[in-house]
Scaffold this active site. Structure first.
Site, PDB file in Angstrom:
ATOM      1  N   PHE A  75      -5.621   5.434  -0.042  1.00  0.00           N
ATOM      2  CA  PHE A  75      -4.702   4.301  -0.050  1.00  0.00           C
ATOM      3  C   PHE A  75      -4.715   3.635  -1.413  1.00  0.00           C
ATOM      4  CE2 PHE A  75      -5.245   4.501   4.568  1.00  0.00           C
ATOM      5  CZ  PHE A  75      -3.964   4.225   5.013  1.00  0.00           C
ATOM      6  N   TYR A  81       0.824  -1.207   0.000  1.00  0.00           N
ATOM      7  CA  TYR A  81       0.000   0.000   0.000  1.00  0.00           C
ATOM      8  C   TYR A  81       0.859   1.258   0.000  1.00  0.00           C
ATOM      9  CZ  TYR A  81       1.306   0.432   4.882  1.00  0.00           C
ATOM     10  OH  TYR A  81       2.035   0.554   6.042  1.00  0.00           O
ATOM     11  N   ILE A 116      -7.739  -0.246  10.227  1.00  0.00           N
ATOM     12  CA  ILE A 116      -8.857   0.695  10.222  1.00  0.00           C
ATOM     13  C   ILE A 116     -10.066   0.104   9.493  1.00  0.00           C
ATOM     14  CG2 ILE A 116      -7.446   2.774  10.512  1.00  0.00           C
ATOM     15  CD1 ILE A 116      -7.625   3.235   7.495  1.00  0.00           C
ATOM     16  N   TYR A 149      -9.147   7.217  11.169  1.00  0.00           N
ATOM     17  CA  TYR A 149      -8.711   7.519  12.536  1.00  0.00           C
ATOM     18  C   TYR A 149      -9.605   8.531  13.240  1.00  0.00           C
ATOM     19  CZ  TYR A 149      -4.650   4.900  11.135  1.00  0.00           C
ATOM     20  OH  TYR A 149      -3.828   3.889  10.688  1.00  0.00           O
ATOM     21  N   PHE A 203       2.099   9.577   3.839  1.00  0.00           N
ATOM     22  CA  PHE A 203       2.409   9.379   5.255  1.00  0.00           C
ATOM     23  C   PHE A 203       2.966   7.987   5.536  1.00  0.00           C
ATOM     24  CE2 PHE A 203      -2.170   8.723   4.733  1.00  0.00           C
ATOM     25  CZ  PHE A 203      -2.321   7.434   5.209  1.00  0.00           C
ATOM     26  N   ASP A 204       2.788   7.045   4.613  1.00  0.00           N
ATOM     27  CA  ASP A 204       3.320   5.691   4.822  1.00  0.00           C
ATOM     28  C   ASP A 204       3.233   4.916   3.513  1.00  0.00           C
ATOM     29  OD1 ASP A 204       4.391   3.492   6.141  1.00  0.00           O
ATOM     30  OD2 ASP A 204       2.486   2.870   7.035  1.00  0.00           O
TER      31      ASP A 204
END
Length: 133
Positions: free
Chosen positions: A118, A45, A76, A102, A56-57
């Site tokens: 994502f 991902y 999540i 979140y 962010f990731d």
């Protein structure tokens, strides 16, 4: 009084649409065996913020997919729902509103109330043989 009832109904409907999970298949794959709740899956991902596109990731950067049990609350809610019924090799883009991510709390580089994007790729399902693909 009638106007406030209509306005209240409109706001309720708007809130429902605002909380909708977006699922877009970007690479389709045919298979006999798709992901189901309880599967241990391996996902690559890339996560970005919808607000500014900043990453962010990304598991791609680490070269190792994330492994978890699908549909059991270990990730999540947007992932638990948005990654069901996938074939190995399939890619999807998930647009996850805060209610499925979140929420109002921030976590690491993700500000509270963020909509997340994502890009996902299913690379494996534990226990699924090549005959089932």
């Amino acid at each position: 009084m009638r106007l406030s009832v209509l306005a209240s109904a409109f706001l309720s409907v708007t809130a429902v649409f605002a909380a909708e999970l977006g699922i877009k298949t970007t690479k389709e794959v045919e298979c006999k065996r798709k992901t189901v709740k309880g599967d241990t899956v391996h996902m690559h991902y890339r996560g970005t913020l919808a607000s500014d596109g900043s990453q962010f990731d990304a598991s791609y950067d680490r070269g190792t997919p994330l492994t978890f049990k699908l549909g059991t609350g270990r990730v999540i809610k947007g992932w638990d729902q948005g990654l069901l019924d996938m074939c190995i090799g399939e890619k999807r883009t998930l647009t996850i509103p805060p209610e499925y991510g979140y929420g109002d709390r921030g976590i690491g580089p993700i500000p509270g109330g963020s909509t997340l994007i994502f890009e996902t790729e299913l690379v494996g399902i534990d226990g699924v043989s090549k005959d089932e693909l």
